[in-house]
Design an enzyme around this catalytic site. Sequence first.
Site, mmCIF file in Angstrom:
data_model
loop_
_atom_site.group_PDB
_atom_site.id
_atom_site.type_symbol
_atom_site.label_atom_id
_atom_site.label_comp_id
_atom_site.label_asym_id
_atom_site.label_seq_id
_atom_site.Cartn_x
_atom_site.Cartn_y
_atom_site.Cartn_z
ATOM 1 N N ASN A 102 8.091 4.618 -4.263
ATOM 2 C CA ASN A 102 6.723 4.337 -3.822
ATOM 3 C C ASN A 102 6.300 5.260 -2.685
ATOM 4 O OD1 ASN A 102 5.587 2.237 -5.378
ATOM 5 N ND2 ASN A 102 7.056 0.793 -4.473
ATOM 6 N N ARG A 152 10.339 0.878 6.623
ATOM 7 C CA ARG A 152 9.321 -0.005 6.045
ATOM 8 C C ARG A 152 8.863 -1.042 7.070
ATOM 9 N NH1 ARG A 152 10.130 -3.883 0.738
ATOM 10 N NH2 ARG A 152 8.275 -5.167 1.002
ATOM 11 N N CYS A 190 6.068 1.452 -12.662
ATOM 12 C CA CYS A 190 5.905 0.273 -11.806
ATOM 13 C C CYS A 190 6.152 -0.965 -12.649
ATOM 14 C CB CYS A 190 4.494 0.247 -11.229
ATOM 15 S SG CYS A 190 4.148 -1.232 -10.272
ATOM 16 N N TYR A 243 -2.131 -6.575 -6.464
ATOM 17 C CA TYR A 243 -2.388 -5.863 -5.209
ATOM 18 C C TYR A 243 -3.869 -5.768 -4.866
ATOM 19 C CZ TYR A 243 2.480 -4.437 -4.684
ATOM 20 O OH TYR A 243 3.832 -4.437 -4.488
ATOM 21 N N HIS A 279 -0.700 0.213 -8.442
ATOM 22 C CA HIS A 279 -1.023 -0.902 -7.543
ATOM 23 C C HIS A 279 -2.537 -1.027 -7.340
ATOM 24 C CE1 HIS A 279 3.301 -1.143 -5.631
ATOM 25 N NE2 HIS A 279 3.304 -1.217 -6.958
HETATM 26 P P1 NAD Z 1 16.369 0.968 -0.171
HETATM 27 O O1 NAD Z 1 15.912 0.849 1.220
HETATM 28 O O2 NAD Z 1 17.540 0.201 -0.612
HETATM 29 O O3 NAD Z 1 16.602 2.519 -0.479
HETATM 30 C C1 NAD Z 1 17.298 2.929 -1.613
HETATM 31 C C2 NAD Z 1 18.268 4.009 -1.230
HETATM 32 O O4 NAD Z 1 17.599 5.249 -1.011
HETATM 33 C C3 NAD Z 1 19.048 3.723 0.042
HETATM 34 O O5 NAD Z 1 20.409 3.501 -0.257
HETATM 35 C C4 NAD Z 1 18.795 4.957 0.889
HETATM 36 O O6 NAD Z 1 19.909 5.355 1.659
HETATM 37 C C5 NAD Z 1 18.416 5.979 -0.144
HETATM 38 N N1 NAD Z 1 17.789 7.198 0.363
HETATM 39 C C6 NAD Z 1 16.989 7.364 1.432
HETATM 40 N N2 NAD Z 1 16.620 8.641 1.562
HETATM 41 C C7 NAD Z 1 17.172 9.302 0.534
HETATM 42 C C8 NAD Z 1 17.164 10.668 0.113
HETATM 43 N N3 NAD Z 1 16.507 11.601 0.789
HETATM 44 N N4 NAD Z 1 17.882 11.009 -0.985
HETATM 45 C C9 NAD Z 1 18.587 10.082 -1.658
HETATM 46 N N5 NAD Z 1 18.634 8.785 -1.311
HETATM 47 C C10 NAD Z 1 17.942 8.410 -0.233
HETATM 48 O O7 NAD Z 1 15.117 0.704 -1.101
HETATM 49 P P2 NAD Z 1 14.773 -0.364 -2.216
HETATM 50 O O8 NAD Z 1 14.183 -1.543 -1.560
HETATM 51 O O9 NAD Z 1 15.889 -0.548 -3.149
HETATM 52 O O10 NAD Z 1 13.608 0.423 -2.948
HETATM 53 C C11 NAD Z 1 13.826 1.724 -3.430
HETATM 54 C C12 NAD Z 1 12.558 2.462 -3.716
HETATM 55 O O11 NAD Z 1 11.995 2.039 -4.941
HETATM 56 C C13 NAD Z 1 11.452 2.280 -2.670
HETATM 57 O O12 NAD Z 1 10.737 3.485 -2.530
HETATM 58 C C14 NAD Z 1 10.602 1.204 -3.279
HETATM 59 O O13 NAD Z 1 9.297 1.241 -2.816
HETATM 60 C C15 NAD Z 1 10.682 1.575 -4.727
HETATM 61 N N6 NAD Z 1 10.407 0.511 -5.703
HETATM 62 C C16 NAD Z 1 9.428 0.755 -6.591
HETATM 63 C C17 NAD Z 1 9.121 -0.157 -7.568
HETATM 64 C C18 NAD Z 1 7.978 0.154 -8.471
HETATM 65 O O14 NAD Z 1 7.353 -0.737 -8.997
HETATM 66 N N7 NAD Z 1 7.636 1.434 -8.661
HETATM 67 C C19 NAD Z 1 9.842 -1.346 -7.666
HETATM 68 C C20 NAD Z 1 10.861 -1.560 -6.750
HETATM 69 C C21 NAD Z 1 11.151 -0.630 -5.771
HETATM 70 C C1 G6P Z 2 6.451 -4.890 -6.616
HETATM 71 C C2 G6P Z 2 5.994 -3.480 -6.752
HETATM 72 C C3 G6P Z 2 6.963 -2.513 -6.192
HETATM 73 C C4 G6P Z 2 7.356 -2.908 -4.801
HETATM 74 C C5 G6P Z 2 7.962 -4.277 -4.817
HETATM 75 C C6 G6P Z 2 8.227 -4.792 -3.421
HETATM 76 O O1 G6P Z 2 7.197 -5.273 -7.660
HETATM 77 O O2 G6P Z 2 5.685 -3.116 -8.050
HETATM 78 O O3 G6P Z 2 6.369 -1.251 -6.239
HETATM 79 O O4 G6P Z 2 8.266 -1.983 -4.262
HETATM 80 O O5 G6P Z 2 7.140 -5.194 -5.434
HETATM 81 O O6 G6P Z 2 9.147 -5.814 -3.484
HETATM 82 P P1 G6P Z 2 9.978 -6.257 -2.209
HETATM 83 O O7 G6P Z 2 10.877 -7.332 -2.688
HETATM 84 O O8 G6P Z 2 10.699 -5.027 -1.741
HETATM 85 O O9 G6P Z 2 8.963 -6.716 -1.216
HETATM 86 MN MN MN Z 3 5.136 -0.996 -8.099
#
Ligand code: NAD
Ligand code: G6P
Ligand code: MN
Length: 432
Positions: free
Chosen positions: A147, A93, A169, A252, A199
């Site tokens: 995401n 990222r 989301c 966003y 978003h």
């Molecule tokens: P993170 O960097 O902690 O990753 C989560 C885990 O995924 C890590 O422990 C990593 O090792 C693992 N991982 C990587 N590749 C993998 C694979 N091929 N198979 C299984 N596990 C794997 O991430 P985070 O900051 O906790 O965010 C997690 C995800 O959720 C991101 O894609 C983020 O964008 C998304 N997210 C989405 C929303 C939303 O609104 N939709 C909200 C929050 C986070």
């Molecule tokens: C929002 C969005 C998520 C995104 C997150 C990022 O809540 O809905 O899709 O992953 O913010 O938050 P962060 O703390 O990782 O910047």
């Molecule tokens: Mn989101």
Amino acid sequence: GIKIVTIGGGSSYTPELMEGFIKRYEECPIKEFWLVDVEEGKEKLEIVGQMAQRMWDASPYDVKVYLTLDRREALIDADFVTTQFRVGLLNARIKDERIPFSYGMLGQETNGAGGMMKAFRTVPVILDIVEDMKELCPDAWLINFTNPSGMITETVIKYGKWEKCIGLCNVPVNSMMKEPEMLSINGEELIYQFAGLNHFHWHKVFDKTGKDITEDIIDAMYTKDDGTPTNIFKVDFVREQLEQMKVIPCGYHRYYYLQDEMLKHGLEEYHGIGTRGEQVKKTEAELFELYKDPTLNYKPEQLTQRGGTYYSDAACECINAIYNNKNIPMVVSTKNNGALPDLDADSIIEVTSYLTAKGASPVAWGKLNSAEKGWLQVMKAMEECTIEAAITGDYGLALQAFLLNPQVMGGNIAKQVLDEMLVANEKYLPQF
Ligand code: NAD
Ligand code: G6P
Ligand code: MN
């Protein structure tokens, strides 16, 4: 009992998910929780996984949390698979942010060049997961958070041919939580309608008599907390524009409607305290220090510093609605089916939908005005090119996606930023 498998279980958000399911246990009796991760995230998985087990142990319920790096073992007979993984973790990222900023363009997790590169890394993995599910848990629902959530959901449904998929989301959840507070109204008395892309959605609000109160909310947005997630810098939208639109943009949209100011702020952070990913890396390290404490058995307050806070409410409510056939409204990424006639019927959109055991039925929004229609069609075209390039590894199409994206400057500079990002991500891009 229900078997849930969470892919990317090592995420620092996992305790929130546990809290959500503990709260809803009576309605959603979980038997097993499987947290899946990969070698790179093994240490995180161990720490947060033990913390997750402690949370269940402190509850009245008997639930076992299994930790594994073997996705196929975990998926056997799953009822719900939730995805919250980040290919390449936060270091990837940070590159998604820093490389575009170094060219003077926005570097952001889900928008611009960074969001497209995140799709390139993620699409091959999600398609592998779907193939495993076809074999090991053919009746399971895939609840996607990974995401860019809208594009990943479109990949699963259109290209993976897996219809039982809902994209989620927390942004709409946050709006529906905070806006009633701004007007001192009980949220249950309001009717919300959302439509657009993940978003990139707009919404309208009606009171219990059916009166459109969107403009009252627009008024209040300038002085009160409207629930924009903490990761987005809050510049005021231009008043005359919103008055013309008569719909509320999502947080966003600032990257588009207020591109110059958002870019300026992003560049300041890039040259100063660091990008959002760099900031979040510190928060994550602090959280994992807390999770290591063998006496901690509840979600710590610090987790609310992450932009995704409250995402578990969406995840748990969605699973609850499907499992108990509730027919409740939720905002999800699902197949358009005519709700937005300005897009193809099989496009994935983010839209207020009724959720039952059969999945999501979108509520029709109707045609958009010219300005919103134009934005939406450009953004969807960009998403389509991004997904197809991510699947085929077609370089020319990847460049087309970059050129379509309003955050990427046109010209040879688009090719330069794409090339540098492809090299930086080589390890995660088998298709290119
Ligand atoms: P993170 O960097 O902690 O990753 C989560 C885990 O995924 C890590 O422990 C990593 O090792 C693992 N991982 C990587 N590749 C993998 C694979 N091929 N198979 C299984 N596990 C794997 O991430 P985070 O900051 O906790 O965010 C997690 C995800 O959720 C991101 O894609 C983020 O964008 C998304 N997210 C989405 C929303 C939303 O609104 N939709 C909200 C929050 C986070
Ligand atoms: C929002 C969005 C998520 C995104 C997150 C990022 O809540 O809905 O899709 O992953 O913010 O938050 P962060 O703390 O990782 O910047
Ligand atoms: Mn989101």
